[in-house]
Design an enzyme around this catalytic site. Structure first.
Site, mmCIF file in Angstrom:
data_model
loop_
_atom_site.group_PDB
_atom_site.id
_atom_site.type_symbol
_atom_site.label_atom_id
_atom_site.label_comp_id
_atom_site.label_asym_id
_atom_site.label_seq_id
_atom_site.Cartn_x
_atom_site.Cartn_y
_atom_site.Cartn_z
ATOM 1 N N HIS A 167 0.834 -1.198 0.000
ATOM 2 C CA HIS A 167 0.000 0.000 0.000
ATOM 3 C C HIS A 167 0.873 1.255 0.000
ATOM 4 C CE1 HIS A 167 -3.792 2.027 1.904
ATOM 5 N NE2 HIS A 167 -3.791 2.118 0.569
ATOM 6 N N ASP A 171 -5.541 4.355 4.101
ATOM 7 C CA ASP A 171 -6.965 4.522 3.841
ATOM 8 C C ASP A 171 -7.661 5.063 5.079
ATOM 9 O OD1 ASP A 171 -6.613 3.491 1.328
ATOM 10 O OD2 ASP A 171 -7.231 1.438 1.869
ATOM 11 N N HIS A 246 -14.193 4.654 0.653
ATOM 12 C CA HIS A 246 -13.166 5.083 1.605
ATOM 13 C C HIS A 246 -12.342 6.190 0.926
ATOM 14 C CE1 HIS A 246 -10.870 2.282 -0.926
ATOM 15 N NE2 HIS A 246 -9.761 2.904 -0.458
ATOM 16 N N HIS A 248 -8.443 7.073 -0.128
ATOM 17 C CA HIS A 248 -7.029 6.711 -0.214
ATOM 18 C C HIS A 248 -6.227 8.025 -0.187
ATOM 19 C CE1 HIS A 248 -3.399 4.542 -1.431
ATOM 20 N NE2 HIS A 248 -3.158 5.592 -2.229
#
Length: 274
Positions: A167, A171, A246, A248
């Protein structure tokens, strides 16, 4: 024949004393004539004794007119003149005191006016300074991109969902169409489709760093636009490579993918509590 003179205290020299002296001299002359006449002819002096009596009365009258009465008038005139001078001196003193009081009041009023003006100016300067500092604080302030949220997926977390194998951001938990904010003041350098990021925005900040906001449902800014810290720039969503609504969020050293830095440490470094 003996002559007597009324006696009295004289407070100051006056014309009355001169007149009195003159009268006394005349009386002395008459007395001398009377004595000489007595020596030369006692009988004549005796026979003429009664003629000298009116002379003695005239001398006394002369002394009364030229002596105590005149001196009383002079004393009254002197007293009146002295009182007039005293009254004038008192009036002048009162006028001078009134003038000094008025001048003191003028100076006091001027001092109060000046002090009030200086106080108002200081207060105005303080307000302007506070406003400038507040504006500067806003320009340098940082906030969380989603108010009252938390990190649901950490930085560099591994998994097959990311092309890099881990990642590249974090998030933030956010339902559909939750307001998304710019974390700091800056300029929008990208606003549109970002491939796997879906609808995304990239902002350049004054310290030369960049932040990126992905998977947005809608975008509320355009390229070149200046934004402030906390200003709403879009609404959260699930566009692009996303498993659900959500936000990011990435922190970068350039606007391009791959220049990411730890976003959580970045926010905390700028005073954001997450």
């Amino acid at each position: 024949m003996a002559f007597t003179r009324a006696t009295g205290k004289h407070r100051r020299p006056s014309k009355a004393r001169s007149r009195a002296a003159g009268g006394a001299a005349g009386i002395a002359g008459l007395a001398t004539v009377g004595v000489v006449g007595s020596i030369a002819s006692p009988a004549f002096a005796a026979s003429e004794g009664q003629k000298h009596t009116p002379v003695q009365q005239d001398a006394k009258m002369s002394e009364v007119v030229g002596g105590p009465i005149s001196e009383t008038l002079d004393e009254q005139a002197y007293t009146q003149a002295l009182r007039a001078e005293q009254a004038k001196a008192e009036a002048d003193a009162k006028a001078e005191a009134a003038k000094a009081k008025a001048e003191a009041k003028r100076k006091a009023d001027e001092a109060r006016r000046k002090a009030a003006a200086e106080k108002a100016e200081k207060e105005r300067d303080a307000k302007l300074k506070a406003a400038r500092e507040a504006e500067r604080a806003k320009l340098n302030a940082y906030v969380a991109p989603v108010e009252g949220s938390y990190v649901s997926t950490g930085y560099k977390q591994g998994g097959g969902m990311w092309s890099s194998g881990s990642h590249t951001g974090i998030d933030f938990h956010a339902g559909m169409n939750t307001p998304v904010r710019s974390v700091a003041a800056g300029e929008v350098v990208e606003a549109g489709n970002g491939g796997a990021y879906g609808n995304n925005i990239v902002i350049k900040h004054k310290d030369g760093t960049y932040t990126q906001y992905g998977h947005l449902n809608s975008i509320g800014v355009s390229v070149g636009q200046q934004v402030k810290a906390g200003q709403q720039i879009g609404l959260s969503g699930s566009t692009g490579n996303s498993s659900g609504p959500h936000l990011h969020f990435e922190a970068r050293t350039s606007p391009d993918y791959g220049s990411d830095i730890d976003p959580l440490a970045y926010l905390r470094q700028h005073g954001v509590k997450i």
